[in-house]
Write a protein that holds these residues in place. Structure first.
Motif, PDB file in Angstrom:
ATOM      1  N   PHE A  56       0.756  -1.240  -0.083  1.00 15.81           N
ATOM      2  CA  PHE A  56      -0.053   0.147  -0.046  1.00 15.81           C
ATOM      3  C   PHE A  56       0.950   1.288  -0.052  1.00 15.81           C
ATOM      4  O   PHE A  56       2.249   1.260   0.470  1.00 15.81           O
ATOM      5  CB  PHE A  56      -0.985   0.064   1.246  1.00 15.81           C
ATOM      6  N   THR A  57       0.208   2.126  -0.486  1.00 17.90           N
ATOM      7  CA  THR A  57       0.903   3.517  -0.490  1.00 17.90           C
ATOM      8  C   THR A  57       0.155   4.618   0.478  1.00 17.90           C
ATOM      9  O   THR A  57      -1.005   4.882   0.114  1.00 17.90           O
ATOM     10  CB  THR A  57       1.120   4.042  -1.980  1.00 17.90           C
ATOM     11  N   MET A  58       0.942   5.046   1.476  1.00 16.53           N
ATOM     12  CA  MET A  58       0.151   6.019   2.513  1.00 16.53           C
ATOM     13  C   MET A  58       0.719   7.463   2.274  1.00 16.53           C
ATOM     14  O   MET A  58       1.994   7.463   2.367  1.00 16.53           O
ATOM     15  CB  MET A  58       0.430   5.581   3.829  1.00 16.53           C
ATOM     16  N   THR A  59       0.178   8.416   1.892  1.00 20.29           N
ATOM     17  CA  THR A  59       0.291   9.711   1.742  1.00 20.29           C
ATOM     18  C   THR A  59      -0.325  10.697   2.964  1.00 20.29           C
ATOM     19  O   THR A  59      -1.394  10.529   2.921  1.00 20.29           O
ATOM     20  CB  THR A  59       0.068  10.227   0.259  1.00 20.29           C
ATOM     21  N   GLN A  60       0.639  11.589   3.306  1.00 14.92           N
ATOM     22  CA  GLN A  60       0.218  12.327   4.343  1.00 14.92           C
ATOM     23  C   GLN A  60      -0.353  13.792   3.599  1.00 14.92           C
ATOM     24  O   GLN A  60       0.642  14.186   3.105  1.00 14.92           O
ATOM     25  CB  GLN A  60       1.226  12.750   5.420  1.00 14.92           C
ATOM     26  N   LEU A  61      -1.654  14.001   3.885  1.00 15.26           N
ATOM     27  CA  LEU A  61      -2.199  14.995   3.125  1.00 15.26           C
ATOM     28  C   LEU A  61      -1.986  16.466   4.159  1.00 15.26           C
ATOM     29  O   LEU A  61      -1.947  16.362   5.236  1.00 15.26           O
ATOM     30  CB  LEU A  61      -3.585  14.709   2.744  1.00 15.26           C
ATOM     31  N   SER A  62      -1.982  17.549   3.342  1.00 18.06           N
ATOM     32  CA  SER A  62      -1.976  18.704   4.192  1.00 18.06           C
ATOM     33  C   SER A  62      -3.129  19.650   3.817  1.00 18.06           C
ATOM     34  O   SER A  62      -3.692  19.656   2.662  1.00 18.06           O
ATOM     35  CB  SER A  62      -0.815  19.696   3.830  1.00 18.06           C
ATOM     36  N   LEU A  63      -3.564  20.308   5.005  1.00 16.74           N
ATOM     37  CA  LEU A  63      -4.760  21.095   4.577  1.00 16.74           C
ATOM     38  C   LEU A  63      -4.706  22.247   3.854  1.00 16.74           C
ATOM     39  O   LEU A  63      -5.363  22.909   3.113  1.00 16.74           O
ATOM     40  CB  LEU A  63      -5.412  21.634   6.042  1.00 16.74           C
ATOM     41  N   LYS A  64      -3.330  22.565   3.551  1.00 14.66           N
ATOM     42  CA  LYS A  64      -2.872  23.804   2.703  1.00 14.66           C
ATOM     43  C   LYS A  64      -3.313  23.407   1.105  1.00 14.66           C
ATOM     44  O   LYS A  64      -3.404  24.258   0.350  1.00 14.66           O
ATOM     45  CB  LYS A  64      -1.356  24.198   2.964  1.00 14.66           C
ATOM     46  N   ASP A  65      -3.178  21.951   0.911  1.00 16.17           N
ATOM     47  CA  ASP A  65      -3.518  21.755  -0.680  1.00 16.17           C
ATOM     48  C   ASP A  65      -4.983  21.439  -0.990  1.00 16.17           C
ATOM     49  O   ASP A  65      -5.159  20.843  -1.852  1.00 16.17           O
ATOM     50  CB  ASP A  65      -2.561  20.321  -0.556  1.00 16.17           C
ATOM     51  N   MET A  66      -5.834  21.398   0.138  1.00 16.54           N
ATOM     52  CA  MET A  66      -7.309  21.165  -0.206  1.00 16.54           C
ATOM     53  C   MET A  66      -8.256  22.379   0.500  1.00 16.54           C
ATOM     54  O   MET A  66      -7.664  22.969   1.327  1.00 16.54           O
ATOM     55  CB  MET A  66      -7.546  20.009   0.125  1.00 16.54           C
ATOM     56  N   LYS A  67      -9.289  22.363  -0.288  1.00 14.23           N
ATOM     57  CA  LYS A  67     -10.238  23.318   0.262  1.00 14.23           C
ATOM     58  C   LYS A  67     -10.913  22.743   1.526  1.00 14.23           C
ATOM     59  O   LYS A  67     -11.253  21.674   1.845  1.00 14.23           O
ATOM     60  CB  LYS A  67     -11.298  23.345  -0.736  1.00 14.23           C
ATOM     61  N   HIS A  68     -11.032  23.626   2.767  1.00 13.31           N
ATOM     62  CA  HIS A  68     -11.384  23.224   3.833  1.00 13.31           C
ATOM     63  C   HIS A  68     -11.981  24.379   4.588  1.00 13.31           C
ATOM     64  O   HIS A  68     -11.619  25.635   4.404  1.00 13.31           O
ATOM     65  CB  HIS A  68     -10.351  22.662   4.962  1.00 13.31           C
ATOM     66  N   THR A  69     -12.887  24.087   5.665  1.00 15.63           N
ATOM     67  CA  THR A  69     -13.467  25.408   6.574  1.00 15.63           C
ATOM     68  C   THR A  69     -13.733  24.533   7.936  1.00 15.63           C
ATOM     69  O   THR A  69     -14.132  23.644   8.197  1.00 15.63           O
ATOM     70  CB  THR A  69     -14.893  25.621   5.773  1.00 15.63           C
ATOM     71  N   PHE A  70     -13.614  25.649   8.937  1.00 17.37           N
ATOM     72  CA  PHE A  70     -13.713  25.393  10.047  1.00 17.37           C
ATOM     73  C   PHE A  70     -15.005  26.343  10.555  1.00 17.37           C
ATOM     74  O   PHE A  70     -15.016  27.543  10.305  1.00 17.37           O
ATOM     75  CB  PHE A  70     -12.792  25.506  10.975  1.00 17.37           C
ATOM     76  N   SER A  71     -16.049  25.958  11.332  1.00 16.59           N
ATOM     77  CA  SER A  71     -17.103  26.523  11.663  1.00 16.59           C
ATOM     78  C   SER A  71     -17.668  26.352  13.271  1.00 16.59           C
ATOM     79  O   SER A  71     -17.553  25.196  13.477  1.00 16.59           O
ATOM     80  CB  SER A  71     -18.427  26.493  10.822  1.00 16.59           C
ATOM     81  N   ILE A  72     -17.700  27.479  14.114  1.00 16.28           N
ATOM     82  CA  ILE A  72     -18.121  27.453  15.438  1.00 16.28           C
ATOM     83  C   ILE A  72     -19.353  28.064  15.487  1.00 16.28           C
ATOM     84  O   ILE A  72     -19.444  29.283  15.297  1.00 16.28           O
ATOM     85  CB  ILE A  72     -17.136  28.060  16.353  1.00 16.28           C
ATOM     86  N   HIS A  73     -20.540  27.144  15.799  1.00 18.61           N
ATOM     87  CA  HIS A  73     -21.946  27.796  15.773  1.00 18.61           C
ATOM     88  C   HIS A  73     -22.179  28.270  17.166  1.00 18.61           C
ATOM     89  O   HIS A  73     -21.780  27.956  17.949  1.00 18.61           O
ATOM     90  CB  HIS A  73     -22.896  26.736  15.274  1.00 18.61           C
ATOM     91  N   SER A  74     -23.247  28.993  17.208  1.00 13.90           N
ATOM     92  CA  SER A  74     -23.654  29.672  18.514  1.00 13.90           C
ATOM     93  C   SER A  74     -24.337  28.849  19.563  1.00 13.90           C
ATOM     94  O   SER A  74     -24.078  29.078  20.579  1.00 13.90           O
ATOM     95  CB  SER A  74     -24.812  31.009  18.271  1.00 13.90           C
ATOM     96  N   GLU A  75     -24.928  27.521  18.879  1.00  9.60           N
ATOM     97  CA  GLU A  75     -25.544  26.771  19.712  1.00  9.60           C
ATOM     98  C   GLU A  75     -24.298  25.764  20.539  1.00  9.60           C
ATOM     99  O   GLU A  75     -24.631  25.094  21.510  1.00  9.60           O
ATOM    100  CB  GLU A  75     -26.135  25.724  19.032  1.00  9.60           C
TER     101      GLU A  75
END
Length: 232
Positions: A56-75
């Protein structure tokens, strides 16, 4: 990966939801892409595959190379959304550490040792071939985590002590009220007339005058001059 898709790669949208009773440690987020024969199967297990020394080939991915979002809601809950591209016969592992929160005993159910349900992960696989976009959405199994449990017996102890104190106070008041009423009823049945406040005052005054050497009988009335002579 989706074996039904004829394209070389598919787009993956993963959304994780974390409830308010945990605090995700976002800088510990780890993305691992595993590629190899059978890596995209539904029952694929990475630990078993590593133990069998499969290629198997295991690759460590970085968030810099993909689209991502973090959200903290009022609830109080928070979400993380990640978009990635995966090849055929591949699996994406998402790992994130968290810190549990200390909850009040009011937040626990009648069975506090059951734990709290964690929302399932949502993964949407989109295959784009010949201008046609096909999407499949999958839900992971729900997890049960156990936050720190407070001393749930303490509220019961406090309520017991408070109830005992109230029972002593109220019981004493009721006993005094009933005892006084009971004595009046008993005197009324026995034909005994209770002394009025005026009679009690005269009795106390008579006792006081006796101590001073002034004798007063029921048939003798002392005037002001006699009492003055006794004092002189």
């Amino acid at each position: 990966g989706n074996s039904k898709c004829e394209a070389d790669s598919i787009d993956v949208h993963v959304m994780e939801t974390y409830p308010s009773f945990i605090s995700p440690i976002y800088h510990s987020l780890n993305l691992l892409l595993v590629q190899g024969p059978g890596a995209g199967e539904e029952n694929f297990d990475l630990a078993t595959a590593i133990s069998k020394e499969t290629n198997f080939t295991m690759t460590q991915l970085s968030l810099k190379d993909m689209k991502h979002t973090f959200s903290i809601h009022s609830e109080g809950y928070s979400t993380i959304s990640i978009n990635a591209s995966m090849q055929q016969d591949s699996s994406l592992y998402i790992q994130l550490d968290y810190n549990p929160k200390y909850l009040g005993f009011e937040s626990f159910s009648s069975d506090p040792n059951r734990g709290f349900d964690l929302f399932p992960s949502i993964a949407t696989f989109t295959c784009n071939t010949d201008g046609i976009s096909l999407s499949d959405t999958y839900f992971s199994n729900s997890l049960i985590i156990m936050p720190p449990v407070p001393d749930l017996s303490m509220p019961f102890n406090v309520i017991s002590l408070y109830s005992t104190f109230c029972a002593l106070i109220i019981g004493t008041i009721i006993n005094l009220v009933i005892k006084k009423s009971r004595e009046k009823v008993r005197d009324l049945l026995n034909g005994k007339v209770s002394k009025s406040k005026k009679d009690l005052f005269n009795e106390k005054l008579q006792q006081f005058l006796v101590l001073l050497g002034v004798k007063k009988t029921q048939d003798t009335c002392l005037d002001e001059g006699t009492i003055k002579e006794k004092f002189d």
